[in-house]
Design a protein around this motif. Sequence first.
Motif, mmCIF file in Angstrom:
data_model
loop_
_atom_site.group_PDB
_atom_site.id
_atom_site.type_symbol
_atom_site.label_atom_id
_atom_site.label_comp_id
_atom_site.label_asym_id
_atom_site.label_seq_id
_atom_site.Cartn_x
_atom_site.Cartn_y
_atom_site.Cartn_z
ATOM 1 N N ARG A 109 1.039 -1.252 0.100
ATOM 2 C CA ARG A 109 0.022 0.105 -0.048
ATOM 3 C C ARG A 109 0.790 1.276 0.037
ATOM 4 O O ARG A 109 0.546 2.239 -0.850
ATOM 5 N N LYS A 110 2.014 1.192 0.854
ATOM 6 C CA LYS A 110 2.584 2.388 0.947
ATOM 7 C C LYS A 110 3.282 2.795 -0.444
ATOM 8 O O LYS A 110 3.500 3.991 -0.713
ATOM 9 N N ARG A 111 4.358 1.725 -0.918
ATOM 10 C CA ARG A 111 4.773 2.163 -2.231
ATOM 11 C C ARG A 111 3.825 2.455 -3.235
ATOM 12 O O ARG A 111 4.169 3.107 -4.141
ATOM 13 N N MET A 112 2.721 1.925 -3.414
ATOM 14 C CA MET A 112 1.859 2.268 -4.386
ATOM 15 C C MET A 112 1.029 3.690 -4.200
ATOM 16 O O MET A 112 1.108 4.479 -4.941
ATOM 17 N N ILE A 113 0.889 4.025 -3.016
ATOM 18 C CA ILE A 113 0.525 5.443 -2.623
ATOM 19 C C ILE A 113 1.737 6.407 -3.031
ATOM 20 O O ILE A 113 1.590 7.408 -3.754
ATOM 21 N N GLU A 114 2.854 6.046 -2.938
ATOM 22 C CA GLU A 114 4.187 6.877 -3.229
ATOM 23 C C GLU A 114 4.029 6.838 -4.780
ATOM 24 O O GLU A 114 4.646 7.872 -5.342
ATOM 25 N N SER A 174 -3.971 4.804 -7.762
ATOM 26 C CA SER A 174 -5.469 5.163 -7.080
ATOM 27 C C SER A 174 -5.857 4.002 -6.033
ATOM 28 O O SER A 174 -5.233 2.846 -6.241
ATOM 29 N N GLU A 175 -6.615 4.483 -5.369
ATOM 30 C CA GLU A 175 -7.118 3.616 -3.993
ATOM 31 C C GLU A 175 -7.730 2.289 -4.796
ATOM 32 O O GLU A 175 -7.594 1.113 -4.219
#
Length: 83
Positions: A30-35, A39-40
């Motif tokens: 999740r953290k890597r994808m947010i960086e 999209s959610e």
Amino acid sequence: MDILGANKFYEKLGNKAVFFFISCSEETTRKRMIERKDSEKDIIARINGDRVYFNANLMHHIDFHINTDEKSLEEVTEEIYYK
């Protein structure tokens, strides 16, 4: 390669091949994808997909399990290279 593919390779090659399983926690994903500004919706789909398709318990054989939660790309590369 996904779990099904790895299992097929193992059935055909057995110990002639070396199998790595590289993982990280859902929190790290999740953290890597947010960086990356994913999209959610994409984050949820990825995490749900990983639960199904990248479950180490479904692999017939793993030689090396590497967790990337606390490691940089360089550290993971070195760990794989030197094993």
